[in-house]
Design a protein around this motif. Structure first.
Motif, PDB file in Angstrom:
ATOM      1  N   GLU A  22       0.652  -1.152   0.011  1.00 22.33           N
ATOM      2  CA  GLU A  22      -0.006   0.123  -0.033  1.00 22.33           C
ATOM      3  C   GLU A  22       0.900   1.191  -0.054  1.00 22.33           C
ATOM      4  O   GLU A  22       0.443   2.363  -0.507  1.00 22.33           O
ATOM      5  CB  GLU A  22      -0.770  -0.048   1.222  1.00 22.33           C
ATOM      6  CG  GLU A  22      -2.295  -1.010   1.144  1.00 22.33           C
ATOM      7  CD  GLU A  22      -2.969  -0.450   1.959  1.00 22.33           C
ATOM      8  OE1 GLU A  22      -2.794   0.179   3.139  1.00 22.33           O
ATOM      9  OE2 GLU A  22      -4.472  -1.059   2.176  1.00 22.33           O
ATOM     10  N   ARG A  23       2.232   1.172   0.492  1.00 27.94           N
ATOM     11  CA  ARG A  23       2.984   2.547   0.655  1.00 27.94           C
ATOM     12  C   ARG A  23       4.196   2.148  -0.212  1.00 27.94           C
ATOM     13  O   ARG A  23       5.152   2.795   0.060  1.00 27.94           O
ATOM     14  CB  ARG A  23       3.456   2.477   1.899  1.00 27.94           C
ATOM     15  CG  ARG A  23       2.199   2.639   3.077  1.00 27.94           C
ATOM     16  CD  ARG A  23       2.642   2.544   4.719  1.00 27.94           C
ATOM     17  NE  ARG A  23       1.543   2.422   5.560  1.00 27.94           N
ATOM     18  CZ  ARG A  23       1.618   1.934   6.733  1.00 27.94           C
ATOM     19  NH1 ARG A  23       3.042   1.523   7.195  1.00 27.94           N
ATOM     20  NH2 ARG A  23       0.620   2.140   7.522  1.00 27.94           N
ATOM     21  N   GLU A  24       4.115   1.736  -1.371  1.00 28.48           N
ATOM     22  CA  GLU A  24       4.687   1.380  -2.322  1.00 28.48           C
ATOM     23  C   GLU A  24       5.888   0.706  -2.173  1.00 28.48           C
ATOM     24  O   GLU A  24       6.717   0.042  -3.082  1.00 28.48           O
ATOM     25  CB  GLU A  24       5.530   2.643  -2.757  1.00 28.48           C
ATOM     26  CG  GLU A  24       4.482   3.775  -3.282  1.00 28.48           C
ATOM     27  CD  GLU A  24       4.973   5.036  -3.937  1.00 28.48           C
ATOM     28  OE1 GLU A  24       6.276   5.230  -3.694  1.00 28.48           O
ATOM     29  OE2 GLU A  24       4.478   5.880  -4.480  1.00 28.48           O
ATOM     30  N   ALA A 113      -7.025  -6.856   1.694  1.00 24.34           N
ATOM     31  CA  ALA A 113      -6.018  -5.952   2.575  1.00 24.34           C
ATOM     32  C   ALA A 113      -5.234  -6.822   3.441  1.00 24.34           C
ATOM     33  O   ALA A 113      -6.271  -7.713   4.087  1.00 24.34           O
ATOM     34  CB  ALA A 113      -6.868  -4.805   3.070  1.00 24.34           C
ATOM     35  N   PRO A 120       1.188  -3.232   5.201  1.00 23.32           N
ATOM     36  CA  PRO A 120       0.052  -3.341   4.422  1.00 23.32           C
ATOM     37  C   PRO A 120       0.017  -3.511   3.232  1.00 23.32           C
ATOM     38  O   PRO A 120       0.883  -2.630   2.370  1.00 23.32           O
ATOM     39  CB  PRO A 120      -0.785  -1.942   4.723  1.00 23.32           C
ATOM     40  CG  PRO A 120       0.294  -1.072   4.811  1.00 23.32           C
ATOM     41  CD  PRO A 120       1.293  -1.745   5.900  1.00 23.32           C
ATOM     42  N   CYS A 121      -0.648  -4.461   2.543  1.00 24.95           N
ATOM     43  CA  CYS A 121      -0.560  -4.883   1.142  1.00 24.95           C
ATOM     44  C   CYS A 121      -1.969  -5.047   0.701  1.00 24.95           C
ATOM     45  O   CYS A 121      -2.766  -5.388   1.509  1.00 24.95           O
ATOM     46  CB  CYS A 121       0.318  -6.093   0.942  1.00 24.95           C
ATOM     47  SG  CYS A 121       1.919  -5.912   1.591  1.00 24.95           S
ATOM     48  N   VAL A 122      -2.064  -5.206  -0.721  1.00 26.34           N
ATOM     49  CA  VAL A 122      -3.288  -5.419  -1.192  1.00 26.34           C
ATOM     50  C   VAL A 122      -3.091  -6.568  -2.361  1.00 26.34           C
ATOM     51  O   VAL A 122      -2.172  -6.315  -3.038  1.00 26.34           O
ATOM     52  CB  VAL A 122      -3.875  -4.183  -2.090  1.00 26.34           C
ATOM     53  CG1 VAL A 122      -5.458  -4.504  -2.740  1.00 26.34           C
ATOM     54  CG2 VAL A 122      -4.189  -3.067  -0.979  1.00 26.34           C
ATOM     55  N   GLU A 124      -3.730  -8.615  -5.609  1.00 26.45           N
ATOM     56  CA  GLU A 124      -3.914  -8.399  -6.941  1.00 26.45           C
ATOM     57  C   GLU A 124      -4.579  -9.416  -7.501  1.00 26.45           C
ATOM     58  O   GLU A 124      -5.629  -9.236  -8.367  1.00 26.45           O
ATOM     59  CB  GLU A 124      -2.842  -7.826  -7.627  1.00 26.45           C
ATOM     60  CG  GLU A 124      -3.230  -7.370  -9.095  1.00 26.45           C
ATOM     61  CD  GLU A 124      -1.793  -7.169  -9.933  1.00 26.45           C
ATOM     62  OE1 GLU A 124      -1.775  -6.404 -10.997  1.00 26.45           O
ATOM     63  OE2 GLU A 124      -0.824  -7.830  -9.719  1.00 26.45           O
TER      64      GLU A 124
END
Length: 259
Positions: A22-24, A113, A120-122, A124
């Motif tokens: 989430e934060r690159e 999430a 934090p990741c999403v 795909e």
């Protein structure tokens, strides 16, 4: 959310998960296997997680978990004792348990999430992987393979000896381990003439990895290998991993070619 199926062959129980930070970027300790193992158990239904963790598949004095997972794949930088991943990440999980992978995938698709450590990741996409039922295949280690024996010195102290792919015991112990996994999974004796032959094809000193898992030092090997043997055993190699410590993130392989 993408859910795709690749290759129309016999089911090989592996999934490949794609996700983005989430934060690159995400930052993890270099030795992060314990975080991925915890992630797996956290995203299973409670009853399934408890059954695998506490019971597994017993055989003699051992309890096999019969699942494994790869290392994280993506762009990264190592900074001291940490590793920083940037952009898309891919990660594979394999198991002989159909309900295990169904539970994991459904929970990931439902939640999307997620956290790896404190990052934090999403999610795909999730790919369900298929592969052939073959008697010979070339595989690539996507998490390093570890094989060891417990020895005793002259004073009776225990010592763990880790084998390299260039020692004959490496392949022999991998074959014996697959036979035990088959017996534990199926609850029956293995045919006497069954074994698996492992041949290193592209393995060098650079493929040796020294990792730690919760304070234990583990030596393991990446590389390219040829496996030959009964398809039932090779399927277990793909679904549950080669060698030892599979549920700690060791010994997962993917098929490069087969015959």
């Amino acid at each position: 959310m993408l859910l795709s199926i690749t290759q129309d062959y016999h089911l090989n129980m592996q999934v490949r998960i794609s996700f983005f930070p989430e934060r690159e970027e995400i930052t993890l300790p270099i030795h992060y296997n314990h975080l991925l193992q915890g992630f797996v158990y956290h995203h299973l239904e409670k009853a399934i997680a408890e059954n695998i963790h506490d019971r597994g598949f017993p055989l003699e004095k051992r309890r096999f978990k019969l699942f494994t997972f790869s290392k994280l794949y993506g762009r990264f930088q190592i900074q001291g004792e940490e590793i920083k991943f940037m952009g898309q990440l891919k990660w594979s999980v394999a198991s002989v348990h159909t309900d295990f992978l169904e539970s994991l995938v459904l929970n990931l698709v439902r939640e999307r999430a997620l956290f790896i450590g404190q990052n934090p990741c999403v999610v795909e996409g999730v790919e369900v992987l298929f592969s052939p039922g073959a008697e010979r295949m070339v595989v690539k280690a996507i998490s390093p393979i570890t094989v060891y024996s417990t020895l005793y010195d002259a004073e009776g102290r225990k010592k763990t000896y880790y084998y390299s792919p260039f020692e004959k015991e490496f392949g022999r112990l991998i074959s014996e381990n697959l036979l035990k996994k088959y017996a534990a999974l199926n609850g029956k004796q293995v045919p006497e003439d069954w074994d698996v032959v492992l041949k290193p094809l592209r393995v060098s000193a650079r493929d040796e990895k020294v990792l730690t898992f919760k304070g234990t030092v583990i030596k393991a090997w990446n590389g390219l290998y040829e496996l030959s043997g009964p398809p039932e055993l090779l399927k277990i190699a793909l679904d549950a991993g080669l060698g030892s410590k599979n549920s700690q993130g060791f010994g997962m392989v993917e098929v490069i070619k087969w015959s």
